[in-house]
Enzyme design. Structure first.
Site, short mmCIF file in Angstrom:
data_model
loop_
_atom_site.label_atom_id
_atom_site.label_comp_id
_atom_site.label_asym_id
_atom_site.label_seq_id
_atom_site.Cartn_x
_atom_site.Cartn_y
_atom_site.Cartn_z
N THR A 5 16.44 9.80 35.07
CA THR A 5 17.61 10.51 35.57
C THR A 5 17.31 11.18 36.89
O THR A 5 16.20 11.09 37.39
CB THR A 5 18.05 11.58 34.54
OG1 THR A 5 19.35 12.02 34.87
CG2 THR A 5 17.11 12.75 34.51
N GLY A 161 21.91 8.26 43.69
CA GLY A 161 22.43 7.23 42.81
C GLY A 161 22.62 5.88 43.50
O GLY A 161 22.59 4.84 42.85
N CYS A 164 18.33 4.93 43.87
CA CYS A 164 17.44 4.84 42.70
C CYS A 164 18.10 4.02 41.58
O CYS A 164 19.21 4.35 41.15
CB CYS A 164 17.11 6.25 42.20
SG CYS A 164 16.08 6.25 40.73
N THR A 167 19.22 5.95 38.37
CA THR A 167 20.20 7.01 38.59
C THR A 167 21.54 6.37 38.90
O THR A 167 21.60 5.41 39.64
CB THR A 167 19.76 7.89 39.78
OG1 THR A 167 18.47 8.43 39.52
CG2 THR A 167 20.73 9.03 40.04
#
Length: 180
Positions: A5, A161, A164, A167
């Site tokens: 996360t 986001g 990655c 994410t």
């Protein structure tokens, strides 16, 4: 590094904000896109988020919340007590999770080894697989934009986001505002 996360915390001039993405990954597979990995503690006066093993993080949340309650909401004392407990307990030392906790006065990273770290600038911290992307974006936006605290966190997590693979851009935030 935890491939789980991204959590970003920002303590601005008027607000403290924590945000996280919603992706839960298992190996190379996305299991869930809308998980909530941030919480309000102490009647909304403290914000917290986790990265790493979900089961481990819930245990850490529960333990930290008890210490926060016993310290009457004193985040600094709770963080130090948390570190002491973590180092004493053999079970806790094996947990694979990290936490960010913040209020209007402090922001702390609680590591998987029981360390308590306050960021050098005292304002921005990030954890998780996309943490460095979010941290870099937040530092740049804090320095070179006029975004308010919540939008700065959202934009930084959006950037993480997009970079990655662990994410996503399903972002949730919580805010603490100054008492008026």
């Amino acid at each position: 590094m935890f491939h789980a996360t991204t959590i970003l915390a920002y303590k601005g001039k008027n607000k403290s904000v924590i945000g996280g993405d919603g992706q839960v990954s298992f190996g190379n597979t996305v299991l869930k896109n809308n998980a909530v990995k941030i919480r309000k503690l102490n009647n909304g006066k403290v914000l917290a988020g986790f990265a790493g093993s979900t089961a481990d993080a819930f245990n850490l949340f529960d333990m930290f919340e008890k210490l926060l309650s016993s310290s009457k909401g004193d985040l600094l004392k709770a963080a130090i007590d948390f570190s002491k407990e973590w180092r004493k307990d053999k079970y806790l030392r094996k947990l694979e999770a990290m936490m960010l906790v913040l209020d209007r006065n402090h922001i702390f990273l609680l590591s998987g080894t029981g360390d308590v770290v306050e960021p050098e600038d005292g304002a921005i911290a990030a954890i998780g697989s996309g943490g460095n992307y979010a941290l870099s974006a937040a530092r740049a936006l804090a320095k070179h934009s006029n975004l308010d605290e919540e939008n700065l966190v959202k934009e930084s997590l959006q950037i993480a986001g997009e970079i990655c693979i662990y994410t996503n851009t399903n972002i949730k935030t919580y805010v603490i505002e100054d008492d008026k």
